[in-house]
Design a protein around this motif. Structure first.
Motif, PDB file in Angstrom:
ATOM      1  N   ASN A 148     -15.629  28.379 -16.836  1.00 17.72           N
ATOM      2  CA  ASN A 148     -15.882  26.938 -16.268  1.00 17.72           C
ATOM      3  C   ASN A 148     -14.937  26.051 -16.143  1.00 17.72           C
ATOM      4  O   ASN A 148     -15.190  25.213 -15.523  1.00 17.72           O
ATOM      5  CB  ASN A 148     -17.233  26.562 -17.038  1.00 17.72           C
ATOM      6  N   GLU A 149     -13.857  26.763 -16.699  1.00 21.02           N
ATOM      7  CA  GLU A 149     -12.529  25.770 -16.645  1.00 21.02           C
ATOM      8  C   GLU A 149     -11.960  25.644 -15.345  1.00 21.02           C
ATOM      9  O   GLU A 149     -12.213  26.580 -14.351  1.00 21.02           O
ATOM     10  CB  GLU A 149     -11.346  26.399 -17.480  1.00 21.02           C
ATOM     11  N   LYS A 150     -11.253  24.793 -14.968  1.00 22.27           N
ATOM     12  CA  LYS A 150     -10.754  24.375 -13.635  1.00 22.27           C
ATOM     13  C   LYS A 150      -9.096  24.783 -13.482  1.00 22.27           C
ATOM     14  O   LYS A 150      -8.662  25.267 -14.482  1.00 22.27           O
ATOM     15  CB  LYS A 150     -11.064  22.802 -13.368  1.00 22.27           C
ATOM     16  N   TYR A 151      -8.748  24.264 -12.671  1.00 24.92           N
ATOM     17  CA  TYR A 151      -7.451  24.577 -12.122  1.00 24.92           C
ATOM     18  C   TYR A 151      -6.532  24.273 -13.248  1.00 24.92           C
ATOM     19  O   TYR A 151      -5.447  25.258 -13.353  1.00 24.92           O
ATOM     20  CB  TYR A 151      -6.930  23.813 -10.604  1.00 24.92           C
ATOM     21  N   ASP A 152      -6.288  23.071 -13.782  1.00 23.41           N
ATOM     22  CA  ASP A 152      -5.053  22.896 -14.811  1.00 23.41           C
ATOM     23  C   ASP A 152      -5.183  23.829 -15.931  1.00 23.41           C
ATOM     24  O   ASP A 152      -3.781  24.375 -16.344  1.00 23.41           O
ATOM     25  CB  ASP A 152      -5.356  21.594 -15.450  1.00 23.41           C
ATOM     26  N   PHE A 153      -6.296  24.410 -16.297  1.00 24.33           N
ATOM     27  CA  PHE A 153      -6.306  25.391 -17.339  1.00 24.33           C
ATOM     28  C   PHE A 153      -5.469  26.682 -16.846  1.00 24.33           C
ATOM     29  O   PHE A 153      -4.726  27.469 -17.446  1.00 24.33           O
ATOM     30  CB  PHE A 153      -7.671  25.796 -17.660  1.00 24.33           C
ATOM     31  N   TYR A 154      -6.016  27.117 -15.626  1.00 30.44           N
ATOM     32  CA  TYR A 154      -5.600  28.738 -15.074  1.00 30.44           C
ATOM     33  C   TYR A 154      -4.260  28.350 -14.671  1.00 30.44           C
ATOM     34  O   TYR A 154      -3.285  29.385 -14.728  1.00 30.44           O
ATOM     35  CB  TYR A 154      -6.300  29.000 -13.973  1.00 30.44           C
ATOM     36  N   SER A 155      -3.706  27.234 -14.003  1.00 31.79           N
ATOM     37  CA  SER A 155      -2.196  27.118 -13.745  1.00 31.79           C
ATOM     38  C   SER A 155      -1.375  27.116 -14.992  1.00 31.79           C
ATOM     39  O   SER A 155      -0.159  27.821 -15.095  1.00 31.79           O
ATOM     40  CB  SER A 155      -2.102  25.734 -13.241  1.00 31.79           C
ATOM     41  N   THR A 156      -1.629  26.512 -16.280  1.00 29.45           N
ATOM     42  CA  THR A 156      -1.001  26.787 -17.391  1.00 29.45           C
ATOM     43  C   THR A 156      -0.864  28.173 -17.836  1.00 29.45           C
ATOM     44  O   THR A 156       0.304  28.764 -18.221  1.00 29.45           O
ATOM     45  CB  THR A 156      -1.732  25.822 -18.673  1.00 29.45           C
ATOM     46  N   ILE A 157      -2.013  29.103 -17.679  1.00 27.33           N
ATOM     47  CA  ILE A 157      -1.998  30.424 -18.125  1.00 27.33           C
ATOM     48  C   ILE A 157      -1.082  31.208 -17.028  1.00 27.33           C
ATOM     49  O   ILE A 157      -0.478  31.920 -17.525  1.00 27.33           O
ATOM     50  CB  ILE A 157      -3.393  31.084 -18.016  1.00 27.33           C
ATOM     51  N   PHE A 158      -1.314  30.918 -15.786  1.00 29.44           N
ATOM     52  CA  PHE A 158      -0.688  31.683 -14.822  1.00 29.44           C
ATOM     53  C   PHE A 158       1.089  31.535 -14.955  1.00 29.44           C
ATOM     54  O   PHE A 158       1.795  32.333 -14.980  1.00 29.44           O
ATOM     55  CB  PHE A 158      -0.717  31.160 -13.394  1.00 29.44           C
ATOM     56  N   GLU A 159       1.337  30.041 -15.550  1.00 28.19           N
ATOM     57  CA  GLU A 159       2.879  29.821 -15.427  1.00 28.19           C
ATOM     58  C   GLU A 159       3.224  30.568 -16.709  1.00 28.19           C
ATOM     59  O   GLU A 159       4.410  31.007 -16.710  1.00 28.19           O
ATOM     60  CB  GLU A 159       3.122  28.292 -15.782  1.00 28.19           C
ATOM     61  N   TYR A 160       2.516  30.722 -17.636  1.00 29.68           N
ATOM     62  CA  TYR A 160       3.094  31.308 -18.773  1.00 29.68           C
ATOM     63  C   TYR A 160       3.147  32.819 -18.785  1.00 29.68           C
ATOM     64  O   TYR A 160       3.898  33.625 -18.995  1.00 29.68           O
ATOM     65  CB  TYR A 160       2.049  31.104 -20.228  1.00 29.68           C
ATOM     66  N   LEU A 161       2.216  33.361 -17.969  1.00 28.47           N
ATOM     67  CA  LEU A 161       1.940  34.825 -17.625  1.00 28.47           C
ATOM     68  C   LEU A 161       3.254  35.406 -16.919  1.00 28.47           C
ATOM     69  O   LEU A 161       3.744  36.251 -16.920  1.00 28.47           O
ATOM     70  CB  LEU A 161       0.768  35.125 -16.724  1.00 28.47           C
ATOM     71  N   ILE A 162       3.786  34.353 -15.952  1.00 33.03           N
ATOM     72  CA  ILE A 162       4.863  34.872 -15.017  1.00 33.03           C
ATOM     73  C   ILE A 162       6.260  34.406 -15.495  1.00 33.03           C
ATOM     74  O   ILE A 162       7.350  34.538 -14.695  1.00 33.03           O
ATOM     75  CB  ILE A 162       4.586  34.740 -13.630  1.00 33.03           C
ATOM     76  N   LYS A 163       6.349  33.469 -16.314  1.00 37.63           N
ATOM     77  CA  LYS A 163       7.380  32.763 -16.738  1.00 37.63           C
ATOM     78  C   LYS A 163       8.716  33.685 -16.698  1.00 37.63           C
ATOM     79  O   LYS A 163       9.681  33.442 -16.471  1.00 37.63           O
ATOM     80  CB  LYS A 163       7.483  32.162 -18.253  1.00 37.63           C
ATOM     81  N   ASP A 164       8.742  34.950 -17.331  1.00 39.47           N
ATOM     82  CA  ASP A 164       9.843  35.941 -17.418  1.00 39.47           C
ATOM     83  C   ASP A 164       9.881  36.843 -16.015  1.00 39.47           C
ATOM     84  O   ASP A 164      10.939  37.623 -16.016  1.00 39.47           O
ATOM     85  CB  ASP A 164       9.371  36.844 -18.587  1.00 39.47           C
ATOM     86  N   TYR A 165       9.232  36.497 -15.008  1.00 37.86           N
ATOM     87  CA  TYR A 165       9.115  37.197 -13.718  1.00 37.86           C
ATOM     88  C   TYR A 165       9.334  36.255 -12.556  1.00 37.86           C
ATOM     89  O   TYR A 165       9.167  36.717 -11.613  1.00 37.86           O
ATOM     90  CB  TYR A 165       8.016  38.113 -13.694  1.00 37.86           C
ATOM     91  N   ASN A 166       9.571  34.972 -12.738  1.00 35.67           N
ATOM     92  CA  ASN A 166       9.496  34.063 -11.549  1.00 35.67           C
ATOM     93  C   ASN A 166      10.617  33.870 -10.832  1.00 35.67           C
ATOM     94  O   ASN A 166      10.676  32.619 -10.262  1.00 35.67           O
ATOM     95  CB  ASN A 166       8.544  32.917 -12.124  1.00 35.67           C
ATOM     96  N   SER A 167      11.635  34.741 -10.929  1.00 36.24           N
ATOM     97  CA  SER A 167      12.981  34.628 -10.002  1.00 36.24           C
ATOM     98  C   SER A 167      13.050  35.725  -9.202  1.00 36.24           C
ATOM     99  O   SER A 167      12.736  36.990  -9.588  1.00 36.24           O
ATOM    100  CB  SER A 167      14.089  34.609 -11.119  1.00 36.24           C
ATOM    101  N   ASP A 168      13.906  35.436  -8.232  1.00 34.26           N
ATOM    102  CA  ASP A 168      13.874  36.645  -7.147  1.00 34.26           C
ATOM    103  C   ASP A 168      15.032  37.673  -7.670  1.00 34.26           C
ATOM    104  O   ASP A 168      15.894  37.384  -7.650  1.00 34.26           O
ATOM    105  CB  ASP A 168      14.491  35.940  -6.026  1.00 34.26           C
ATOM    106  N   SER A 169      14.470  38.792  -8.075  1.00 38.95           N
ATOM    107  CA  SER A 169      15.182  39.977  -8.623  1.00 38.95           C
ATOM    108  C   SER A 169      15.465  40.715  -7.405  1.00 38.95           C
ATOM    109  O   SER A 169      14.962  42.046  -7.530  1.00 38.95           O
ATOM    110  CB  SER A 169      14.750  40.598  -9.686  1.00 38.95           C
ATOM    111  N   GLY A 170      16.170  40.559  -6.280  1.00 40.03           N
ATOM    112  CA  GLY A 170      16.686  41.436  -5.335  1.00 40.03           C
ATOM    113  C   GLY A 170      15.759  41.298  -4.107  1.00 40.03           C
ATOM    114  O   GLY A 170      16.090  41.571  -2.986  1.00 40.03           O
ATOM    115  N   GLY A 171      14.611  40.476  -3.965  1.00 34.80           N
ATOM    116  CA  GLY A 171      13.837  40.056  -2.903  1.00 34.80           C
ATOM    117  C   GLY A 171      14.309  39.413  -1.927  1.00 34.80           C
ATOM    118  O   GLY A 171      15.725  38.587  -2.118  1.00 34.80           O
ATOM    119  N   LYS A 172      14.315  39.691  -0.592  1.00 40.59           N
ATOM    120  CA  LYS A 172      15.027  38.785   0.397  1.00 40.59           C
ATOM    121  C   LYS A 172      14.940  37.656   0.513  1.00 40.59           C
ATOM    122  O   LYS A 172      15.818  36.608   0.789  1.00 40.59           O
ATOM    123  CB  LYS A 172      14.860  39.646   1.990  1.00 40.59           C
ATOM    124  N   TYR A 173      13.510  37.022   0.391  1.00 40.43           N
ATOM    125  CA  TYR A 173      12.970  35.737   0.545  1.00 40.43           C
ATOM    126  C   TYR A 173      12.710  34.973  -0.881  1.00 40.43           C
ATOM    127  O   TYR A 173      13.673  34.562  -1.318  1.00 40.43           O
ATOM    128  CB  TYR A 173      12.200  35.513   1.587  1.00 40.43           C
TER     129      TYR A 173
END
Length: 544
Positions: free
Chosen positions: A176-201
């Motif tokens: 039942n949680e809203k956006y702010d909760f899931y955005s925090t989780i998402f940011e933490y989940l991808i924090k080590d993968y959120n840079s472009d490692s060879g993609g073109k765009y």
């Protein structure tokens, strides 16, 4: 368990999964991203299924072992229960449950069973949860993740470690949680993968402050809850941060998301973001492909038009291989200001954002709005494609305004950025904001970034939405004034220069004029003396 405790528990789960990967030689490996995100998603969908099933059947909700209660249902009763589930809940079989796999972890070839389970979930739910490619192929939810482990003898141990971690707590109480909760989780989940490692765009993550400001200006607070059935588009979506903020401002059930991105990795991240944020109904509109060369979203034979567009496109990259293909008659209207030429050196500095910006202008509905991150150099370039685009925005009267952001708002790039706001309904004054002096410096690993305080975010949003004139910060400019400034969108060029007036008497004025006159006479005499000395020196040099 309160929300903060769930956030902590979730972060601990993510860290423990990374620990398992590291202990099996996959730390910072390309396969780690796939394992972490897919295992997390499997856990999330399993617990979401339990949550929704219990809401439908009180008997299942009251039992101590819901998995066993579901497994004991007759095939007809089970099918009826599945039919009642909302579309955003994955259809699972009893053998898909985490608890079931846990009981089988000592079986021979457990890794194969684990992989087969994930693949079966993906196939069973293919129509709802698959991302498309521009060619029409489907990218399913799950891969055979144990095969990332090169040593086959270690795969069973690897999968046992994972399944034992997944049963340690449940997400059920946070759905039942809203956006702010899931955005925090998402940011933490991808924090080590959120840079472009060879993609073109695309980059994968836009700072939350930038995304928040864009959404709050596109959808002011007095419009929230009033907007219905609109389309939201990002042609270089990355992980979808901008789209999630926009959808949250409008209402997740009031909008439909459309996106395209050349990177398969970013499309998978966006799918995960949509699942977390109650936007499963839009997954079918997520497309992996080259937006500029082969735009996917169409209405008939024409490109689709959208109510809202947000984007943080790549600024510069080498697209020399496709540049000439873009320069064709069919694209004359879309790329009205031109296509960047291929430089003889440093092809990777081709200004691709210019094409995305033109594509966005072309893709807006007659009453559409857009917000686009651009390099700050765009807003005042004196010639070329940048100026042509700005001139078109003014002459077509579709500019809402521009906000110049602080330096290093993006920790990973030294490029200064601005946010361009487009509004096809804005036929009068334009708002220009200079927020470059706001924010505080923070260390982000090896990089230094500038972080805006919530009060500063509000300052920008309020000034823009209220069309406020604030000395040295914001101004309001009529369309007619832009031509004189070479169509510059830089706020500082339109600020009034304050002039200080001092009241003096006629006698004081006369005294000042006489003083200036005497000083000028002295300077003239000194100038003549210096001139004579120079002539004398030149004469001596010529004589010698």
């Amino acid at each position: 368990m309160v929300t903060t405790e769930f956030v902590q528990k979730t972060k601990e789960l993510i860290d423990s999964l990374k620990g398992i990967c590291a202990s099996h030689g996959l730390g910072n490996d390309a396969g780690e991203f796939k394992i972490i995100t897919q295992v997390f998603l499997y856990k999330f969908m399993n617990d979401k299924f339990a949550y929704e099933i219990k809401k439908l059947d009180s008997n299942i909700a009251q039992t101590d072992n819901w998995e066993k209660a579901v497994a004991e249902l007759s095939p007809d009763d089970y099918e009826m229960l599945l039919l009642q589930l909302a579309e955003d809940t994955a259809r699972l079989k009893p053998e898909h449950f985490i608890s079931y796999l846990s009981t089988k972890q000592n079986a021979p070839d457990f890794a194969k069973l684990f992989d087969d389970t994930l693949r079966d979930i993906a196939i069973t739910n293919n129509d709802i949860f698959s991302v498309k490619t521009e060619g029409g192929s489907k990218i399913t939810l799950f891969d055979r993740i144990s095969e990332t482990i090169t040593d086959e003898s270690k795969r069973d141990v690897f999968c046992r470690a994972i399944i034992n971690k997944l049963g340690m707590f449940s997400f059920e109480r946070i759905f039942n949680e809203k956006y702010d909760f899931y955005s925090t989780i998402f940011e933490y989940l991808i924090k080590d993968y959120n840079s472009d490692s060879g993609g073109k765009y695309a980059e994968y993550y836009t700072p939350h402050a930038v995304a928040k400001i864009m959404a709050a200006i596109l959808v002011p607070s007095d419009q929230r809850g009033k907007i219905q059935n609109v389309t939201c588009y990002d042609p270089s979506a990355g992980s979808g941060t901008l789209l999630m903020n926009l959808a949250h401002a409008i209402g997740e059930d009031r909008c439909t998301i459309y996106s395209q991105d050349i990177s398969q990795k970013s499309s998978n991240l966006l799918r995960l973001n949509l699942i977390l944020n109650n936007l499963v109904h839009s997954i079918q509109n997520v497309v992996q492909g080259d937006t500029l060369l082969t735009p996917y979203h169409k209405k008939g034979n024409a490109l689709a038009k959208f109510d809202y567009i947000v984007s943080n496109p790549p600024f510069k990259t080498d697209f020399s291989d496709t540049r000439d293909d873009l320069d064709c008659k069919e694209n004359n209207d879309r790329f009205f200001a031109g296509i960047p030429k291929v430089p003889p050196k440093e092809k990777n500095k081709m200004a691709i954002y210019q094409l995305f910006l033109q594509h966005i202008m072309y893709s807006l509905k007659p009453n559409g709005k857009a917000a686009v991150v651009v390099p700050t150099g765009f807003i005042s370039a004196q010639q070329g494609i940048d100026k042509k685009i700005r001139e078109a925005l003014i002459k077509r009267k579709m500019l809402a305004g521009a906000v110049s952001m602080p330096s290093n708002i993006f920790a990973t790039t030294g490029t200064n950025v601005s946010i361009l706001f487009i509004d096809t309904n804005n036929k009068e004054n334009v708002v220009l904001v200079d927020a470059s002096n706001l924010g505080e410096e923070w260390k982000d690993g090896k990089n230094t970034k500038v972080v805006l305080k919530p009060s500063e975010e509000k300052q920008i949003i309020d000034a823009f939405n209220a069309k406020s004139v604030i000395e040295g910060f914001s101004t309001v400019v009529p369309y007619s004034d832009f031509e004189e400034k070479n169509y510059s969108f830089s706020a500082s060029q339109y600020f009034d220069i304050p002039i200080e007036y001092v009241d003096i008497t006629a006698e004081q004025f006369t005294a000042k004029v006489e003083n200036y006159s005497r000083n000028l006479d002295i300077l003239f005499e000194e100038s003549k003396a210096i001139e004579s000395e120079i002539k004398l020196m030149i004469g001596k040099i010529s004589y010698d």
